[in-house]
Design an enzyme around this catalytic site. Structure first.
Site, PDB file in Angstrom:
ATOM      1  CG  HIS A  74      -2.070   0.938   1.106  1.00  0.00           C
ATOM      2  ND1 HIS A  74      -2.051   2.231   1.559  1.00  0.00           N
ATOM      3  CD2 HIS A  74      -3.301   0.755   0.580  1.00  0.00           C
ATOM      4  CE1 HIS A  74      -3.227   2.800   1.347  1.00  0.00           C
ATOM      5  NE2 HIS A  74      -3.997   1.917   0.752  1.00  0.00           N
ATOM      6  CB  ILE A  80      -0.243   5.965   1.433  1.00  0.00           C
ATOM      7  CG1 ILE A  80       0.373   6.835   0.337  1.00  0.00           C
ATOM      8  CG2 ILE A  80      -1.353   6.718   2.147  1.00  0.00           C
ATOM      9  CD1 ILE A  80      -0.573   7.094  -0.817  1.00  0.00           C
ATOM     10  N   GLY A  83      -6.075   4.283   5.490  1.00  0.00           N
ATOM     11  CA  GLY A  83      -7.014   4.975   6.377  1.00  0.00           C
ATOM     12  C   GLY A  83      -7.602   4.058   7.430  1.00  0.00           C
ATOM     13  CB  VAL A  84      -8.885   0.543   7.415  1.00  0.00           C
ATOM     14  CG1 VAL A  84     -10.026   0.771   6.452  1.00  0.00           C
ATOM     15  CG2 VAL A  84      -7.746  -0.181   6.739  1.00  0.00           C
ATOM     16  CD  GLU A  88      -7.756  -1.756  15.050  1.00  0.00           C
ATOM     17  OE1 GLU A  88      -7.505  -2.360  16.119  1.00  0.00           O
ATOM     18  OE2 GLU A  88      -8.901  -1.727  14.543  1.00  0.00           O
TER      19      GLU A  88
END
Length: 178
Positions: A74, A80, A83-84, A88
């Site tokens: 990623h 990067i 976002g998840v 978390e």
């Protein structure tokens, strides 16, 4: 002729509220956090917690390293933080804040505090404003809101320096079921 003495108007007693004493704050190291949360590498997403007011709010740190396993895919040519994973990290800070309430209370039990960590139930109005990349230090904030039965609303933010990276609301469960 008699002159009546002047009488002062009757004064109503006013209750003055004493200011509440500030609640005690706590800090937790990564080793403390491992005792508080059931998460382990590679899913333990919080390195330190501080300014924790048990059951109310707290701040935390996630130092983002190029060695994080998600950076392999990623994106391989432009790393990067997903976002998840930011969400978390914020959710894990929330768990630290409410587990701290159990640990720091006068009637703290002797059981495993990580067993009280519930689940992430919902993510609302989450906005991502800045890319988070290796070398960044993600500063996390969580403010617990009202309880709704076995659920709790929470306001969360993540920044890098003075720049907002993400902010929104979460609903978490306050207990874990089988």
């Amino acid at each position: 002729m008699t002159i009546a003495p002047e009488t002062a108007p009757a004064r109503r007693a006013v209750a003055v509220k004493e200011p509440k004493a500030p609640k005690e704050t706590f800090s937790y190291s990564s080793d403390d956090i491992k005792r508080m949360l059931p998460h382990r590498w590679p899913m333990l997403m919080i390195d330190r917690a501080y300014d924790v007011v048990p059951g109310v709010s707290g701040r935390g740190i996630k130092s983002v390293s190029v060695n994080e396993p998600f950076f392999a895919g990623h994106y391989p040519d432009h790393s990067i933080m997903p976002g998840v994973m930011i969400v978390e990290a914020m959710a894990q800070l929330v768990a630290v804040v409410y587990v701290a309430e159990l640990l720091e209370s006068d009637n703290a039990g002797t059981g495993d505090p990580s067993a009280s960590v519930g689940y992430l139930g919902s993510i609302s109005s989450m906005k991502f404003s800045r890319l988070v990349v290796p070398g960044d230090q993600l500063q996390l904030e969580a403010k617990l809101g009202q309880k709704l039965g076995g659920l709790r609303s929470v306001s969360v933010r993540a920044t890098v320096g003075t720049e907002l990276a993400a902010a929104g609301s979460l609903i978490v469960t306050t207990e874990r079921k089988g």
